[in-house]
Enzyme design. Structure first.
Site, PDB file in Angstrom:
ATOM      1  N   ASP A  96       0.855  -1.180   0.000  1.00  0.00           N
ATOM      2  CA  ASP A  96       0.000   0.000   0.000  1.00  0.00           C
ATOM      3  C   ASP A  96       0.892   1.231   0.000  1.00  0.00           C
ATOM      4  O   ASP A  96       1.723   1.393   0.890  1.00  0.00           O
ATOM      5  CB  ASP A  96      -0.852  -0.028   1.285  1.00  0.00           C
ATOM      6  N   GLU A 246      -7.059   3.440  -5.522  1.00  0.00           N
ATOM      7  CA  GLU A 246      -8.255   3.750  -4.745  1.00  0.00           C
ATOM      8  C   GLU A 246      -8.751   5.095  -5.241  1.00  0.00           C
ATOM      9  O   GLU A 246      -8.070   6.110  -5.114  1.00  0.00           O
ATOM     10  CB  GLU A 246      -7.934   3.818  -3.252  1.00  0.00           C
TER      11      GLU A 246
END
Length: 547
Positions: A96, A246
């Protein structure tokens, strides 16, 4: 470009997955311990939430050093061993990366605060007028997006918490710094990247007040976002890796550009529109029953729109920022087993790459905390205070948190019936959920009819059936409460029906009974293939025809 269409990703919220050293907090060694479990499940990638050095004000999404493993989660050696052990089992690691902002504890921001003008340009500092912030934008976590620094007589932008200062992507030096971060982790053997709120990095040329909203229309899918992504991907050589963005409050049109291989940006996109169908008046903190007609409309529009434009969806119900899907769209009491399986079926057979959030494969539910002291999430604590100030009672505010809090997805993974559910030898950093019955991995692995075994079957079907991994999708006009769609590729045709209610509902779609047989369902196996004209509460029916 590599083929990711038959792959499945498992998301690990590291603090709550498995504690290996007895401090009550999950860590990298804990993930390594559970690789055999993940291999048995059948996943191809694991995405681990941030494990970098951080003050942990936002559970690691406030990074103060992109190159260091936070000691709370282990060492670089632990990470390297995890990558190596994963590869032995055919499991790749996705990390991430948070590139919209850094922690205010980051060395860059500390130099900016100390008056270094070069590093002030790494962030977005502005002067206000008459003691007011530069704009009236509202932070995603509540309050203003601007924080005043008295000794600089300037405000800095933070779209999230005030300890998360937004980076200035207009500055080429910032972009070069972040490219080096990607190259570093790729060199460690990381084979996928998830870019946090990446579509917010391009800010407007002119900052102005929003007279009709909270400001997001000025910075969402901003003016140079596609230019920045193309540059990042090209200069780091990650085009062949799995990359997912995202995308906050995005559009189908932008997500087609983000994920169409011809654009050479990302592999796929997360979008969140389907997770707002239970927001009363579009307000996350006002609850209502999910609008199933709107849910069907959103999935139809996104699936067909992305298909037409050559884009690719990342499919998910749950993550570390969302309540548990079985508590939200299913029934976590009377129909816990059936609705857990139905929701999984609906998602995994769509066009796109499915993401399983830890615990979803065993039907974990919302935490149902009973006091504000049990909550750890900065957003939840902030909004609890806001709700109280707005006149809600403590119980009214807590009821909303039980439905909405991000901590619902952050309760520790429940491995077995030992003390602390096998997660740790000590009391964990956050309480376990309060369940009416035991939910553990040990009770489900290897058990016929379990939710875990059902997920194994869904993963296997995606790899075996090209209609699922590569086929086109069309939707049926079904009875309200039922969503039905068809996947087709070459000579293979699959019909999927899902009842999202606790009522028996009639099916409108008809098919030639002898041409189809039951491929999958969540109730007891039928004796007669395909002979159905209704669905029971939360029932799903998957039919296959082969020419």
């Amino acid at each position: 470009m590599n083929n990711f269409q038959d792959k499945v990703v498992y998301q690990i919220y590291i603090k709550s997955f498995k504690d290996s050293n007895g401090d009550g907090i999950g860590d990298l060694k804990g993930v390594t311990e559970k690789l055999d479990y993940l291999k048995e499940l059948g996943v191809d990638y694991i995405w681990i939430t941030p494990f970098y050095a951080s003050p942990l004000n936002d559970n690691g999404y406030d990074i103060m050093d992109y190159y260091q493993v936070d000691p709370l989660f282990g060492t670089m050696e632990d990470l390297e061993n995890l990558i190596a052990q994963g590869k032995k089992r055919g499991i790749s690691l996705m990390t991430d990366l948070v590139f919209n902002h850094t922690s205010t504890k980051h060395e860059w921001f500390q130099k900016a605060l100390a008056g270094d003008e070069e590093y002030q340009k790494y962030y977005i500092f502005k002067e206000g007028e008459f003691g007011e912030p530069p704009t009236n934008w509202v932070s995603k976590f509540g309050g203003s997006t601007w924080e005043y620094v008295p000794h600089l007589k300037k405000w800095y932008l933070h779209l999230f918490d005030k300890t998360q200062a937004d980076l200035n992507w207009e500055n080429p030096k910032v972009r070069e710094e972040l490219k080096e971060v990607v190259k570093f982790w790729r060199g460690k053997g990381v084979e996928g990247f998830r870019f946090d709120v990446i579509n917010l990095i391009s800010k407007p040329e002119n900052f102005q007040n929003d007279t009709i909203g909270d400001g997001r229309r000025f910075y969402t899918d901003g003016p140079k976002i596609h230019e920045y992504l193309k540059e990042l991907v090209k200069d780091t050589g990650i085009r062949e890796l799995m990359t997912v963005g995202e995308m906050s409050s995005t559009s189908i049109e932008d997500c087609i550009r983000y994920s169409n291989p011809k654009e050479e940006e990302l592999t796929m996109c997360f979008s969140f529109h389907h997770l707002k169908v239970d927001y009363k008046n579009q307000d996350k903190w006002e609850i209502m029953e999910p609008d199933l007609i709107e849910l069907q409309k959103i999935f139809r529009n996104w699936q067909l729109g992305m298909q037409k434009g050559g884009g690719w969806n990342a499919l998910f119900w749950c993550n570390h920022d969302q309540p548990r899907s079985v508590s939200r769209f299913g029934d976590d009491k009377a129909y816990w087993l059936e609705s857990s399986k139905m929701l999984a079926t609906f998602l995994h057979l769509l066009r796109g790459t499915p993401y399983i959030y830890q615990g979803e494969e065993i039907g974990m539910t919302n935490g149902y905390f009973i006091s504000i002291e049990e909550y750890k999430d900065v957003e939840s604590i902030n909004y609890y205070q806001i709700m109280i100030e707005e006149g809600k009672t403590k119980e009214e505010a807590l009821k909303i948190l039980r439905e909405r809090s991000r901590d619902n997805g952050r309760t520790p993974m429940q491995w077995n019936q030992e003390k602390f559910y096998g997660f740790s030898q000590v009391k964990p950093w956050i309480p376990f959920g309060k369940y009416e019955y035991p939910i553990t991995a040990e009770e489900q692995v290897g058990k016929e009819g379990s939710i875990f075994s059902y997920y194994q079957e869904l993963i296997r079907l995606r790899k075996e059936r090209s209609a699922i991994s590569r086929g086109e999708i069309t939707f049926f006009d079904e009875t309200p409460g039922i969503i039905g769609y068809k996947r087709r590729n070459n000579q293979e045709e699959i019909l999927v029906f899902c009842n999202f209610t606790n009522q028996d509902l009639s099916l409108k779609t008809q098919w030639k009974k002898d041409d189809f047989f039951v491929l999958l369902q969540n109730y007891v196996k039928l004796e007669e293939n395909g002979k159905r004209n209704s669905l029971r509460p939360y029932e799903t029916l998957v039919l296959l025809a082969e020419s």
